[in-house]
Write a protein that holds these residues in place. Structure first.
Motif, PDB file in Angstrom:
ATOM      1  N   SER A  43      -1.628  -6.197 -14.880  1.00 40.09           N
ATOM      2  CA  SER A  43      -1.834  -4.757 -14.727  1.00 40.09           C
ATOM      3  C   SER A  43      -3.249  -4.459 -14.263  1.00 40.09           C
ATOM      4  N   MET A  46      -3.658  -5.102 -10.583  1.00 44.41           N
ATOM      5  CA  MET A  46      -3.060  -4.107  -9.692  1.00 44.41           C
ATOM      6  C   MET A  46      -3.759  -2.756  -9.803  1.00 44.41           C
ATOM      7  N   GLY A  50      -5.200  -0.829  -6.682  1.00 47.63           N
ATOM      8  CA  GLY A  50      -4.939   0.609  -6.485  1.00 47.63           C
ATOM      9  C   GLY A  50      -6.226   1.374  -6.244  1.00 47.63           C
ATOM     10  N   ILE A  60      -2.740  -0.531   3.386  1.00 46.74           N
ATOM     11  CA  ILE A  60      -1.392  -0.883   2.910  1.00 46.74           C
ATOM     12  C   ILE A  60      -1.103  -2.400   3.001  1.00 46.74           C
ATOM     13  N   ASP A 100      11.405   7.995  -5.188  1.00 43.93           N
ATOM     14  CA  ASP A 100      10.167   7.256  -5.448  1.00 43.93           C
ATOM     15  C   ASP A 100      10.429   5.758  -5.268  1.00 43.93           C
ATOM     16  N   ILE A 101       9.533   5.105  -4.504  1.00 47.52           N
ATOM     17  CA  ILE A 101       9.775   3.686  -4.207  1.00 47.52           C
ATOM     18  C   ILE A 101       8.720   2.754  -4.827  1.00 47.52           C
ATOM     19  N   HIS A 102       7.809   3.274  -5.636  1.00 53.95           N
ATOM     20  CA  HIS A 102       6.798   2.420  -6.266  1.00 53.95           C
ATOM     21  C   HIS A 102       7.477   1.500  -7.289  1.00 53.95           C
ATOM     22  N   ASN A 103       7.121   0.222  -7.252  1.00 56.39           N
ATOM     23  CA  ASN A 103       7.794  -0.668  -8.215  1.00 56.39           C
ATOM     24  C   ASN A 103       6.886  -1.666  -8.926  1.00 56.39           C
ATOM     25  N   ILE A 109       6.294  -3.782 -16.421  1.00 56.77           N
ATOM     26  CA  ILE A 109       6.865  -3.325 -17.706  1.00 56.77           C
ATOM     27  C   ILE A 109       8.184  -4.061 -17.983  1.00 56.77           C
ATOM     28  N   SER A 147      10.475   5.259 -14.532  1.00 59.25           N
ATOM     29  CA  SER A 147       9.195   5.212 -13.840  1.00 59.25           C
ATOM     30  C   SER A 147       9.174   6.326 -12.807  1.00 59.25           C
ATOM     31  N   PHE A 149       6.159   7.892 -10.213  1.00 58.92           N
ATOM     32  CA  PHE A 149       4.756   7.722  -9.829  1.00 58.92           C
ATOM     33  C   PHE A 149       4.212   8.902  -9.039  1.00 58.92           C
ATOM     34  N   THR A 151       4.281  13.164  -8.305  1.00 58.45           N
ATOM     35  CA  THR A 151       4.600  14.392  -9.051  1.00 58.45           C
ATOM     36  C   THR A 151       5.884  15.047  -8.534  1.00 58.45           C
ATOM     37  N   SER A 177       9.178   8.053 -20.375  1.00 58.06           N
ATOM     38  CA  SER A 177       8.764   8.054 -18.972  1.00 58.06           C
ATOM     39  C   SER A 177       7.324   7.564 -18.856  1.00 58.06           C
ATOM     40  N   GLY A 178       6.958   7.172 -17.639  1.00 60.67           N
ATOM     41  CA  GLY A 178       5.599   6.701 -17.402  1.00 60.67           C
ATOM     42  C   GLY A 178       5.379   6.447 -15.930  1.00 60.67           C
ATOM     43  N   GLY A 179       4.151   6.126 -15.575  1.00 61.16           N
ATOM     44  CA  GLY A 179       3.815   5.877 -14.181  1.00 61.16           C
ATOM     45  C   GLY A 179       2.616   6.712 -13.785  1.00 61.16           C
ATOM     46  N   ASP A 198       0.521   2.082 -20.236  1.00 61.84           N
ATOM     47  CA  ASP A 198       0.335   0.677 -19.863  1.00 61.84           C
ATOM     48  C   ASP A 198       1.273  -0.190 -20.707  1.00 61.84           C
TER      49      ASP A 198
HETATM   50  C1  B12 Z   1       0.581   0.686  -4.467  1.00 63.62           C
HETATM   51  C2  B12 Z   1       0.818   2.136  -4.126  1.00 63.62           C
HETATM   52  C3  B12 Z   1       1.753   2.421  -3.142  1.00 63.62           C
HETATM   53  C4  B12 Z   1       2.575   1.334  -2.428  1.00 63.62           C
HETATM   54  C5  B12 Z   1       3.756   0.943  -3.357  1.00 63.62           C
HETATM   55  C6  B12 Z   1       4.122  -0.529  -3.231  1.00 63.62           C
HETATM   56  C7  B12 Z   1       5.117  -0.910  -4.318  1.00 63.62           C
HETATM   57  N1  B12 Z   1       5.874  -1.952  -4.002  1.00 63.62           N
HETATM   58  O1  B12 Z   1       5.195  -0.330  -5.384  1.00 63.62           O
HETATM   59  C8  B12 Z   1       3.048   2.090  -1.142  1.00 63.62           C
HETATM   60  C9  B12 Z   1       2.030   1.863  -0.047  1.00 63.62           C
HETATM   61  C10 B12 Z   1       4.431   1.727  -0.610  1.00 63.62           C
HETATM   62  C11 B12 Z   1       2.941   3.557  -1.609  1.00 63.62           C
HETATM   63  C12 B12 Z   1       3.638   4.597  -1.022  1.00 63.62           C
HETATM   64  C13 B12 Z   1       3.439   5.932  -1.358  1.00 63.62           C
HETATM   65  N2  B12 Z   1       2.564   6.424  -2.261  1.00 63.62           N
HETATM   66 CO1  B12 Z   1       1.578   5.318  -3.471  1.00 63.62          CO
HETATM   67  N3  B12 Z   1       0.354   4.453  -4.560  1.00 63.62           N
HETATM   68  C14 B12 Z   1       0.114   3.184  -4.798  1.00 63.62           C
HETATM   69  C15 B12 Z   1      -1.105   3.048  -5.743  1.00 63.62           C
HETATM   70  C16 B12 Z   1      -2.361   2.821  -4.891  1.00 63.62           C
HETATM   71  C17 B12 Z   1      -1.049   1.964  -6.807  1.00 63.62           C
HETATM   72  C18 B12 Z   1       0.228   1.968  -7.658  1.00 63.62           C
HETATM   73  C19 B12 Z   1       0.281   0.688  -8.449  1.00 63.62           C
HETATM   74  O2  B12 Z   1       1.021  -0.223  -8.124  1.00 63.62           O
HETATM   75  N4  B12 Z   1      -0.585   0.601  -9.489  1.00 63.62           N
HETATM   76  C20 B12 Z   1      -0.713  -0.602 -10.335  1.00 63.62           C
HETATM   77  C21 B12 Z   1       0.317  -0.601 -11.457  1.00 63.62           C
HETATM   78  C22 B12 Z   1       0.111  -1.830 -12.369  1.00 63.62           C
HETATM   79  O3  B12 Z   1       0.079   0.560 -12.228  1.00 63.62           O
HETATM   80  P1  B12 Z   1       1.179   1.691 -12.392  1.00 63.62           P
HETATM   81  O4  B12 Z   1       2.029   1.753 -11.205  1.00 63.62           O
HETATM   82  O5  B12 Z   1       0.505   2.952 -12.796  1.00 63.62           O
HETATM   83  O6  B12 Z   1       2.062   1.160 -13.611  1.00 63.62           O
HETATM   84  C23 B12 Z   1       1.549   1.072 -14.938  1.00 63.62           C
HETATM   85  C24 B12 Z   1       1.724   2.359 -15.759  1.00 63.62           C
HETATM   86  O7  B12 Z   1       1.863   3.523 -14.981  1.00 63.62           O
HETATM   87  C25 B12 Z   1       2.878   2.080 -16.653  1.00 63.62           C
HETATM   88  N5  B12 Z   1       4.244   2.397 -16.207  1.00 63.62           N
HETATM   89  C26 B12 Z   1       4.813   2.267 -15.003  1.00 63.62           C
HETATM   90  N6  B12 Z   1       6.095   2.633 -15.038  1.00 63.62           N
HETATM   91  C27 B12 Z   1       6.355   3.007 -16.291  1.00 63.62           C
HETATM   92  C28 B12 Z   1       7.535   3.479 -16.865  1.00 63.62           C
HETATM   93  C29 B12 Z   1       7.548   3.793 -18.225  1.00 63.62           C
HETATM   94  C30 B12 Z   1       8.810   4.307 -18.837  1.00 63.62           C
HETATM   95  C31 B12 Z   1       6.374   3.640 -19.003  1.00 63.62           C
HETATM   96  C32 B12 Z   1       6.382   4.025 -20.429  1.00 63.62           C
HETATM   97  C33 B12 Z   1       5.184   3.173 -18.414  1.00 63.62           C
HETATM   98  C34 B12 Z   1       5.193   2.855 -17.066  1.00 63.62           C
HETATM   99  O8  B12 Z   1       2.777   0.694 -16.883  1.00 63.62           O
HETATM  100  C35 B12 Z   1       2.385   0.033 -15.682  1.00 63.62           C
HETATM  101  C36 B12 Z   1       1.657  -1.237 -16.051  1.00 63.62           C
HETATM  102  O9  B12 Z   1       0.402  -0.980 -16.624  1.00 63.62           O
HETATM  103  C37 B12 Z   1      -1.103   4.461  -6.423  1.00 63.62           C
HETATM  104  C38 B12 Z   1      -2.465   4.956  -6.933  1.00 63.62           C
HETATM  105  C39 B12 Z   1      -2.721   4.534  -8.348  1.00 63.62           C
HETATM  106  N7  B12 Z   1      -3.952   4.278  -8.632  1.00 63.62           N
HETATM  107  O10 B12 Z   1      -1.819   4.455  -9.174  1.00 63.62           O
HETATM  108  C40 B12 Z   1      -0.550   5.341  -5.292  1.00 63.62           C
HETATM  109  C41 B12 Z   1       0.188   6.644  -5.645  1.00 63.62           C
HETATM  110  C42 B12 Z   1       1.119   6.447  -6.829  1.00 63.62           C
HETATM  111  N8  B12 Z   1       0.966   6.885  -4.420  1.00 63.62           N
HETATM  112  C43 B12 Z   1       0.996   8.116  -4.092  1.00 63.62           C
HETATM  113  C44 B12 Z   1       1.676   8.622  -2.948  1.00 63.62           C
HETATM  114  C45 B12 Z   1       1.496  10.109  -2.676  1.00 63.62           C
HETATM  115  C46 B12 Z   1       2.454   7.784  -2.134  1.00 63.62           C
HETATM  116  C47 B12 Z   1       3.245   8.198  -0.892  1.00 63.62           C
HETATM  117  C48 B12 Z   1       3.992   9.530  -0.997  1.00 63.62           C
HETATM  118  C49 B12 Z   1       2.235   8.154   0.242  1.00 63.62           C
HETATM  119  C50 B12 Z   1       2.661   8.724   1.530  1.00 63.62           C
HETATM  120  N9  B12 Z   1       2.052   9.856   1.836  1.00 63.62           N
HETATM  121  O11 B12 Z   1       3.480   8.138   2.189  1.00 63.62           O
HETATM  122  C51 B12 Z   1       4.225   7.022  -0.727  1.00 63.62           C
HETATM  123  C52 B12 Z   1       5.484   7.260  -1.604  1.00 63.62           C
HETATM  124  C53 B12 Z   1       6.734   6.969  -1.015  1.00 63.62           C
HETATM  125  C54 B12 Z   1       7.809   7.204  -2.062  1.00 63.62           C
HETATM  126  N10 B12 Z   1       8.828   7.923  -1.682  1.00 63.62           N
HETATM  127  O12 B12 Z   1       7.730   6.751  -3.190  1.00 63.62           O
HETATM  128  C55 B12 Z   1       0.207   9.007  -5.052  1.00 63.62           C
HETATM  129  C56 B12 Z   1       1.066   9.879  -5.970  1.00 63.62           C
HETATM  130  C57 B12 Z   1       0.350  11.215  -6.149  1.00 63.62           C
HETATM  131  C58 B12 Z   1       1.157  12.244  -6.843  1.00 63.62           C
HETATM  132  N11 B12 Z   1       0.510  12.901  -7.781  1.00 63.62           N
HETATM  133  O13 B12 Z   1       2.280  12.491  -6.542  1.00 63.62           O
HETATM  134  C59 B12 Z   1      -0.702   7.962  -5.775  1.00 63.62           C
HETATM  135  C60 B12 Z   1      -1.075   8.330  -7.227  1.00 63.62           C
HETATM  136  C61 B12 Z   1      -1.984   7.846  -4.898  1.00 63.62           C
HETATM  137  C62 B12 Z   1      -2.793   9.123  -4.867  1.00 63.62           C
HETATM  138  N12 B12 Z   1      -3.806   9.261  -5.694  1.00 63.62           N
HETATM  139  O14 B12 Z   1      -2.505   9.989  -4.085  1.00 63.62           O
HETATM  140  N13 B12 Z   1       2.094   3.677  -2.650  1.00 63.62           N
END
Ligand code: B12
Length: 212
Positions: A43, A46, A50, A60, A100-103, A109, A147, A149, A151, A177-179, A198
């Motif tokens: 985590s 990543m 991020g 990307i 949403d396609i983030h995975n 998790i 999940s 990610f 809004t 929920s989370g993300g 997390d």
């Molecule tokens: C990587 C990434 C992408 C990659 C995704 C690759 C993939 N295979 O997932 C790509 C480039 C494809 C992408 C695309 C887009 N993205 Co993007 N992306 C990110 C980024 C930089 C990192 C996400 C990530 O992987 N983080 C690392 C992991 C480990 O953390 P995490 O995802 O948060 O997960 C942790 C917790 O959230 C939690 N968790 C996760 N799921 C769950 C579920 C439950 C139930 C629980 C309890 C906890 C939990 O535990 C995890 C482990 O610690 C974020 C910014 C950020 N800092 O988060 C933006 C972000 C999520 N993306 C964003 C956006 C806007 C997009 C796009 C719409 C961009 C665009 N204009 O095209 C598209 C979305 C397309 C779609 N329909 O989904 C925005 C969302 C903003 C918002 N408020 O809506 C963010 C926040 C960036 C920003 N600041 O603008 N993205």
């Protein structure tokens, strides 16, 4: 051990797929890392990727290479993670909601829950409400983890909760929920039972809601 985990984290940040796979094998060979330490390092790596993306240091392609490093490493590590399971977990259905396609975070998790002893049914990304509901019924889930990610997923979350309510499935099912883009306020407004940020807090919320 901590040195190997640190190198593992750096390999993921660097998008070094072969290096992270080799270090996954080294972690297994050393044998003293806990499941929690491994998922924490995944985590953290990543999260670093991020923030590099957000500050314009990464684009990307770099991010997708790091995502691949996580995926390939998890494939190597999962059997080791499962050996160390400690909870008697419940049945979990998990996926990223419609639109949403983030995975990456979801996959971490999923692995952490499996490692902790839960039976996890991962539906993938862009999952429709109908698919979530069908799976919850089919496996008689205890927990539904959503999940979300971006809004713009708010309507999808509300729709899932409304259908669960309509179908009388809310009594024996806890929804979490989370993300990224989630806040406690967002979760409260949507009406889920739990929210976490997390791996550690997710495992804690799951245990609490199942009354362990
Ligand atoms: C990587 C990434 C992408 C990659 C995704 C690759 C993939 N295979 O997932 C790509 C480039 C494809 C992408 C695309 C887009 N993205 Co993007 N992306 C990110 C980024 C930089 C990192 C996400 C990530 O992987 N983080 C690392 C992991 C480990 O953390 P995490 O995802 O948060 O997960 C942790 C917790 O959230 C939690 N968790 C996760 N799921 C769950 C579920 C439950 C139930 C629980 C309890 C906890 C939990 O535990 C995890 C482990 O610690 C974020 C910014 C950020 N800092 O988060 C933006 C972000 C999520 N993306 C964003 C956006 C806007 C997009 C796009 C719409 C961009 C665009 N204009 O095209 C598209 C979305 C397309 C779609 N329909 O989904 C925005 C969302 C903003 C918002 N408020 O809506 C963010 C926040 C960036 C920003 N600041 O603008 N993205």
């Amino acid at each position: 051990m901590s040195q190997t985990l640190e190198q593992f984290k750096q390999a993921i940040v660097a998008g070094d797929v072969d290096g992270s796979v080799a270090l996954s094998a080294a972690i297994i060979a050393e044998g003293d890392a806990t499941a929690e330490q491994i998922t924490d390092h995944l985590s953290a790596a990543m999260e670093e990727v991020g923030s590099r993306y957000e500050t314009g240091e990464y684009f990307i392609p770099e991010m997708l290479r790091s995502a691949e490093a996580v995926e390939r490493s998890l494939a190597v590590l999962e059997p080791y993670l499962f050996e160390r399971q400690h909870d008697q977990g419940g049945v979990v259905v998990m996926g990223t909601v419609k639109g949403d396609i983030h995975n990456i975070g979801k996959n971490i998790i999923v692995s952490a829950l499996k490692a902790a002893g839960y039976e996890v049914h991962d539906l993938g990304v862009n999952v429709s409400t109908a698919k979530f509901i069908d799976k919850v019924k089919q496996v008689d889930a205890d927990l539904l983890l959503l999940s979300a990610f971006t809004t713009s997923t708010r309507p999808a979350l509300l729709e899932i909760l409304a259908v669960l309510e309509d179908e009388g499935l809310r009594d024996n099912l806890k929804v979490i929920s989370g993300g990224a883009s989630h806040s406690p306020e967002f979760a409260r407004e949507v009406g889920v039972d739990g929210f976490a940020v997390d791996v550690k807090s997710t495992l804690a919320v799951c245990r609490k809601l199942l009354g362990d």
